[in-house]
Design a protein around this motif. Structure first.
Motif, short mmCIF file in Angstrom:
data_model
loop_
_atom_site.label_atom_id
_atom_site.label_comp_id
_atom_site.label_asym_id
_atom_site.label_seq_id
_atom_site.Cartn_x
_atom_site.Cartn_y
_atom_site.Cartn_z
N ASP A 103 0.81 -1.13 0.05
CA ASP A 103 0.04 0.19 -0.18
C ASP A 103 0.94 1.22 0.06
O ASP A 103 0.65 2.30 -0.65
CB ASP A 103 -0.88 -0.03 1.05
CG ASP A 103 -1.78 1.07 1.01
OD1 ASP A 103 -2.70 1.40 0.21
OD2 ASP A 103 -1.98 1.99 2.29
N ALA A 104 2.23 1.36 0.77
CA ALA A 104 2.91 2.30 0.61
C ALA A 104 3.66 2.54 -0.47
O ALA A 104 3.55 3.80 -1.04
CB ALA A 104 3.87 2.16 2.01
N GLU B 124 2.41 1.63 -3.57
CA GLU B 124 1.27 2.09 -4.50
C GLU B 124 1.19 3.50 -4.24
O GLU B 124 0.95 4.26 -5.45
CB GLU B 124 0.01 1.32 -4.03
CG GLU B 124 0.10 -0.02 -4.75
CD GLU B 124 -1.21 -0.91 -4.09
OE1 GLU B 124 -1.96 -0.26 -3.33
OE2 GLU B 124 -0.87 -2.21 -4.30
N ARG B 125 1.00 4.15 -2.92
CA ARG B 125 0.84 5.55 -2.99
C ARG B 125 2.10 6.38 -3.35
O ARG B 125 2.07 7.47 -4.03
CB ARG B 125 0.72 5.83 -1.47
CG ARG B 125 -0.58 5.22 -0.87
CD ARG B 125 -0.88 5.46 0.61
NE ARG B 125 -2.08 4.79 1.14
CZ ARG B 125 -3.07 5.40 1.25
NH1 ARG B 125 -3.35 6.62 0.76
NH2 ARG B 125 -4.13 4.88 1.77
N ARG B 126 3.31 5.93 -3.45
CA ARG B 126 4.57 6.61 -3.91
C ARG B 126 4.74 6.45 -5.37
O ARG B 126 5.47 7.37 -5.98
CB ARG B 126 5.79 6.03 -3.22
CG ARG B 126 5.74 6.34 -1.70
CD ARG B 126 7.16 6.00 -1.14
NE ARG B 126 7.80 4.71 -1.61
CZ ARG B 126 7.75 3.69 -1.08
NH1 ARG B 126 7.10 3.75 0.55
NH2 ARG B 126 8.42 2.54 -1.26
N THR B 127 4.04 5.50 -6.07
CA THR B 127 4.60 5.15 -7.55
C THR B 127 3.45 5.94 -8.33
O THR B 127 2.25 5.88 -8.16
CB THR B 127 4.41 3.73 -7.72
OG1 THR B 127 5.23 2.99 -6.89
CG2 THR B 127 4.54 3.45 -9.11
N GLU B 128 4.04 6.64 -9.25
CA GLU B 128 3.43 7.46 -10.34
C GLU B 128 3.40 6.71 -11.65
O GLU B 128 2.49 6.98 -12.60
CB GLU B 128 3.66 8.81 -10.31
CG GLU B 128 3.56 9.69 -9.31
CD GLU B 128 1.91 9.73 -8.39
OE1 GLU B 128 1.42 9.73 -9.84
OE2 GLU B 128 1.76 9.80 -7.48
N LEU C 250 2.71 0.87 -11.39
CA LEU C 250 1.34 0.86 -10.43
C LEU C 250 0.56 -0.41 -10.78
O LEU C 250 0.02 -1.20 -10.04
CB LEU C 250 0.83 2.12 -10.48
CG LEU C 250 -0.39 2.29 -9.68
CD1 LEU C 250 0.05 2.36 -8.10
CD2 LEU C 250 -1.12 3.58 -9.58
N PRO D 192 -7.45 2.17 1.34
CA PRO D 192 -6.84 2.96 0.67
C PRO D 192 -7.51 3.75 -0.34
O PRO D 192 -8.34 3.32 -1.02
CB PRO D 192 -5.79 2.27 -0.09
CG PRO D 192 -5.67 0.71 0.77
CD PRO D 192 -7.09 0.68 1.32
N ARG E 203 -8.26 5.67 -3.90
CA ARG E 203 -7.63 5.30 -4.93
C ARG E 203 -8.14 6.60 -6.21
O ARG E 203 -9.01 6.90 -6.05
CB ARG E 203 -8.37 3.89 -5.91
CG ARG E 203 -8.09 2.66 -4.67
CD ARG E 203 -6.49 2.50 -4.78
NE ARG E 203 -6.34 1.32 -4.24
CZ ARG E 203 -5.14 0.91 -3.85
NH1 ARG E 203 -4.19 1.73 -3.84
NH2 ARG E 203 -4.87 -0.06 -3.15
N SER E 204 -7.03 6.67 -6.70
CA SER E 204 -7.37 7.88 -7.82
C SER E 204 -8.30 7.05 -9.06
O SER E 204 -8.16 6.01 -9.23
CB SER E 204 -6.04 8.12 -8.49
OG SER E 204 -5.17 8.82 -7.75
N ARG F 233 -6.36 4.90 -11.53
CA ARG F 233 -5.60 3.73 -11.09
C ARG F 233 -6.67 2.33 -11.12
O ARG F 233 -7.87 2.41 -10.59
CB ARG F 233 -5.28 3.95 -9.74
CG ARG F 233 -4.25 5.11 -9.48
CD ARG F 233 -3.53 5.16 -8.24
NE ARG F 233 -2.39 5.90 -8.28
CZ ARG F 233 -1.79 6.06 -7.06
NH1 ARG F 233 -1.90 5.43 -5.95
NH2 ARG F 233 -0.65 7.17 -7.11
#
Length: 342
Positions: free
Chosen positions: A121-122, A124-128, A133, A326, A328-329, A332
């Protein structure tokens, strides 16, 4: 002459009395054997399967039997009964020990999976990067399924999984979370469900129960078909229907599956293809949920899950999505309805 006749009559009377005594003893022996085979031993086995403790001495008290042949047969039957009960008790103790080992190992796996999900989860939040992803989401989904299998082992061992919620959760979120724990979640269409919420203590078990049924539906239907989930409120609670478009089940197979679900009998470790049904049976009995399989009008199978009113609350009292889910955008792509890392 007269003395001879009297002797014959006396011999006949003695023979009749002896014969009646033998018949009575044989009747008692037969009834004892039938009682042993038809009621006592099956009842003892059912108590052991349900987890009750059985005292061999209290279950098979020592009786006083004669020294003749019939008394010896009575003694032999008692010995056989004691040996059978002793063996069953020892087997139950071994299974209990094995179940304890399984629960211990499964809980250790749960801890590791929980840590892995938190780390993912951490990341995924950092990856762009969309490609990276997407790989992380696939790994996340695989780990979520690993968690469900670990929980299934705990459930089969008679224990309760560690996940729990205090507040009600919308039923729609519960259904979507169950779909997210299935490998072919993209094939599942969740139709609009009437508003309802599930009580917190039942959320994890109901999610697992629905996930097992959805996985069966996707596993036993062609890959190009869809699995449909619908729901509606009824007089006694709420019904969730999981329908696949597969080849269906024959009448005997369908009846056998429904019997296994309703009976909640002991797990047959040699029938690994039916472990999902055993998990469903355990969870349904735990919460008073009724599950039945029936033929679908489209040729497949429909699983009907009736949730009792006691498991439902109005959505006005629920707390929204489970805490810790979490965010989600919109762009994503991840499995729907992911649960918190618990």
């Amino acid at each position: 002459m007269l003395l001879g006749l009297v002797a014959v009559l006396a011999a006949l009377l003695v023979s009749v009395r002896i014969g009646r005594g033998l018949v009575a003893e044989l009747h008692a022996l037969r009834n004892s054997a039938l009682e042993l085979a038809g009621r006592k031993l099956p009842a003892t086995m059912r108590r052991l399967r349900s987890g009750e403790e059985v005292d061999v001495d209290a279950e098979v008290p020592a009786g006083a039997h004669g020294g003749d042949e019939i008394g010896q047969v009575h003694q032999a039957l008692e010995t056989v009964q004691r040996a059978a009960v002793t063996a069953a008790v020892e087997r139950a103790e071994v299974l209990s020990g094995v179940s304890g080992v399984f629960v211990n190992l499964a809980r250790r796996s749960q801890v590791l999976v929980h840590r892995q999900l938190t780390l993912l989860d951490a990341m995924e939040r950092r990856t762009e990067d969309p490609a990276e992803l997407d790989d992380l989401f696939r790994l996340d989904h695989l780990t979520t399924r690993m968690r469900r299998h670990a929980e299934g082992l705990i459930i089969l061992s008679g224990a309760a999984p560690g996940r729990a919620w205090r507040k009600p959760v919308p039923l729609t979120d519960v259904v979507r979370a169950a779909v997210a724990e299935v490998e072919e979640y993209a094939r599942v269409d969740v139709h609009r469900l009437p508003r309802a919420a599930v009580t917190g203590p039942a959320v994890a078990d109901l999610t697992h129960l629905l996930a097992e049924l959805v996985e069966n539906a996707t596993g036993f239907s062609p890959p190009h078909t869809k699995v449909h989930i619908r729901g509606e409120q009824v007089g006694t609670g709420y019904v969730v229907e999981i329908e696949d478009r597969g080849l269906g089940m024959g009448p005997e197979a369908l009846a056998d599956a429904n019997r296994r679900i309703a009976a909640g009998e002991q797990v047959d470790l040699f029938d690994s293809d039916r472990l999902g049904l055993f998990v469903v049976s355990r969870l349904a009995r735990r919460h008073g949920v009724r599950v039945a399989l029936r033929p679908s009008a489209y040729g497949g199978t429909t699983a009907v899950v009736l949730l009792p009113t006691e498991l439902l609350e109005s959505e006005e009292s629920e707390a929204g999505p489970p805490r810790g889910t979490p965010a989600r955008s919109a762009n994503r792509r991840s499995p729907p309805g992911r649960w918190p890392r618990r």
